[in-house]
Design an enzyme around this catalytic site. Structure first.
Site, PDB file in Angstrom:
ATOM      1  CG  ASP A  16      -1.918   0.832   1.002  1.00 11.17           C
ATOM      2  OD1 ASP A  16      -2.198   1.388   0.085  1.00 11.17           O
ATOM      3  OD2 ASP A  16      -2.859   1.074   2.234  1.00 11.17           O
ATOM      4  CG  HIS A  33       0.147   1.902  -9.438  1.00 10.73           C
ATOM      5  ND1 HIS A  33      -0.053   1.623  -8.052  1.00 10.73           N
ATOM      6  CD2 HIS A  33      -0.802   2.659  -9.905  1.00 10.73           C
ATOM      7  CE1 HIS A  33      -1.154   2.133  -7.687  1.00 10.73           C
ATOM      8  NE2 HIS A  33      -1.623   2.661  -8.852  1.00 10.73           N
ATOM      9  CD1 TRP A  65     -12.565  -5.221 -10.460  1.00 10.16           C
ATOM     10  CD2 TRP A  65     -11.640  -4.493 -12.276  1.00 10.16           C
ATOM     11  NE1 TRP A  65     -11.934  -6.296 -10.819  1.00 10.16           N
ATOM     12  CE2 TRP A  65     -11.251  -5.754 -11.988  1.00 10.16           C
ATOM     13  CE3 TRP A  65     -11.206  -3.946 -13.322  1.00 10.16           C
ATOM     14  CZ2 TRP A  65     -10.579  -6.589 -12.787  1.00 10.16           C
ATOM     15  CZ3 TRP A  65     -10.426  -4.728 -14.217  1.00 10.16           C
ATOM     16  CH2 TRP A  65     -10.313  -5.950 -13.941  1.00 10.16           C
ATOM     17  CG  LEU A 127       9.375 -17.401  -3.491  1.00 15.10           C
ATOM     18  CD1 LEU A 127       8.923 -17.208  -2.000  1.00 15.10           C
ATOM     19  CD2 LEU A 127       9.750 -16.132  -4.041  1.00 15.10           C
TER      20      LEU A 127
HETATM   21  C1  FPP Z   1      -1.971   0.312  -3.506  1.00 10.32           C
HETATM   22  O1  FPP Z   1      -1.301   1.633  -3.466  1.00 10.32           O
HETATM   23  C2  FPP Z   1      -1.287  -0.684  -4.701  1.00 10.32           C
HETATM   24  C3  FPP Z   1      -2.099  -1.102  -5.649  1.00 10.32           C
HETATM   25  C4  FPP Z   1      -3.503  -0.839  -5.370  1.00 10.32           C
HETATM   26  C5  FPP Z   1      -1.421  -1.814  -6.704  1.00 10.32           C
HETATM   27  C6  FPP Z   1      -0.312  -2.551  -6.499  1.00 10.32           C
HETATM   28  C7  FPP Z   1       0.566  -2.481  -7.522  1.00 10.32           C
HETATM   29  C8  FPP Z   1       1.735  -2.759  -7.641  1.00 10.32           C
HETATM   30  C9  FPP Z   1       2.850  -2.637  -6.615  1.00 10.32           C
HETATM   31  C10 FPP Z   1       2.224  -2.916  -8.983  1.00 10.32           C
HETATM   32  C11 FPP Z   1       2.399  -4.357  -9.563  1.00 10.32           C
HETATM   33  C12 FPP Z   1       1.298  -4.829 -10.104  1.00 10.32           C
HETATM   34  C13 FPP Z   1       1.103  -6.032 -10.675  1.00 10.32           C
HETATM   35  C14 FPP Z   1      -0.497  -6.169 -11.181  1.00 10.32           C
HETATM   36  C15 FPP Z   1       1.866  -7.279 -10.287  1.00 10.32           C
HETATM   37  P1  FPP Z   1      -2.368   2.584  -3.452  1.00 10.32           P
HETATM   38  O2  FPP Z   1      -2.415   3.176  -4.867  1.00 10.32           O
HETATM   39  O3  FPP Z   1      -3.673   2.148  -2.785  1.00 10.32           O
HETATM   40  O4  FPP Z   1      -1.796   3.782  -2.723  1.00 10.32           O
HETATM   41  P2  FPP Z   1      -2.432   5.055  -1.887  1.00 10.32           P
HETATM   42  O5  FPP Z   1      -3.147   4.413  -0.724  1.00 10.32           O
HETATM   43  O6  FPP Z   1      -1.365   5.851  -1.292  1.00 10.32           O
HETATM   44  O7  FPP Z   1      -3.371   5.755  -3.003  1.00 10.32           O
END
Ligand code: FPP
Length: 240
Positions: A16, A33, A65, A127
């Site tokens: 997160d 991301h 989504w 792993l």
């Molecule tokens: C949470 O941060 C992160 C996500 C919802 C996406 C996680 C994705 C990656 C780490 C990239 C790898 C992707 C794949 C498909 C393997 P947030 O966007 O909720 O952060 P915020 O809470 O600070 O807005």
């Protein structure tokens, strides 16, 4: 010091804070991301080097989504990029990639990349790296209950439904090689909640939280979290 004889068998991570990291750095959310993807790669490498058996990451939830179409498609493009650049290295490291969740509905380029990854690493014995995509814990339990009901109706399942039966019908069950429940669940970015992740499987997991935003989560921080886990006293409801 990390005690290599007392490593967790299964570590699960709620990655997160990519969005907040992007904001902090004055860059678009997708750049966050992308940085998160780089962090994830480093953690997979370190988990493999440490001899951890199972690593599960929450990459995309059934709720994600709701984000903008641009962000959603950007995340899946990152998945394609990850496979293109890193599949061979994962394979060389003997990492077996599996998924949790119904990924049939993700964009087709991402689905194909994922299927290629699953096929290429299927016989690896190192792993096991589980990527939760379009995953939700309640959805997983609901699906398991429906599958059990259907098999009882058709007569292919008989007898008492016990905890072990339910476990087998979850995404982490038969379809995923019956992954043991996570010993340690890590969440980054200072949020301290489960957000519909591994609801059934977390019954006796240890939770460790860090304020680090996911893109700033390094292998060194990962090892610190494992050390915190190693200092915990796990009693599974019993007493010492
Ligand atoms: C949470 O941060 C992160 C996500 C919802 C996406 C996680 C994705 C990656 C780490 C990239 C790898 C992707 C794949 C498909 C393997 P947030 O966007 O909720 O952060 P915020 O809470 O600070 O807005």
């Amino acid at each position: 010091m990390l005690d290599l004889d007392r490593m967790p068998t299964h570590v699960a991570i709620i990655m997160d804070g990519n969005g907040r990291w992007a904001k902090q750095h004055g860059v678009p959310r997708l750049a966050g991301h992308n940085a998160g993807m780089e962090a994830m790669k480093e953690i997979v490498r370190r988990a493999s080097d440490l001899g951890i058996r199972y690593l599960t990451v929450y990459a995309f939830s059934t709720e994600n989504w709701k984000r903008s179409q641009e962000e959603v498609s950007g995340i899946f493009k990152l998945l394609v990029k990850f496979v293109k650049l890193d599949l061979d290295e994962l394979d060389e490291k003997n990492v077996k990639v599996m998924t949790l969740g119904d990924y049939s509905v993700i964009p087709s380029a991402a689905r194909k990349s994922l299927e290629k990854t699953l096929a290429q690493t299927a016989n690896n014995t190192g792993l096991q790296f589980n990527i939760a995509i379009n995953y939700g814990g309640r959805d997983e339990i609901t699906r398991a209950v429906n599958r059990i009901a259907e098999e009882i109706r058709t007569g292919s399942l008989e007898g008492e439904i016990d905890e072990e039966t339910i476990s087998r019908y979850l995404y982490t069950g038969d379809e995923c090689g019956n992954v043991p429940d996570p010993d340690l669940i890590i969440r980054t970015s200072g949020e301290e909640r489960l957000s519909n992740f591994l609801l059934w499987q977390c019954a006796y997991s240890e939770f460790v939280f860090t304020d680090k935003l996911w893109p700033d989560f390094t292998p060194e921080v990962f090892e610190e979290m494992i050390q915190i886990y190693q200092n915990r006293d796990r009693r599974y409801g019993g007493r010492k």
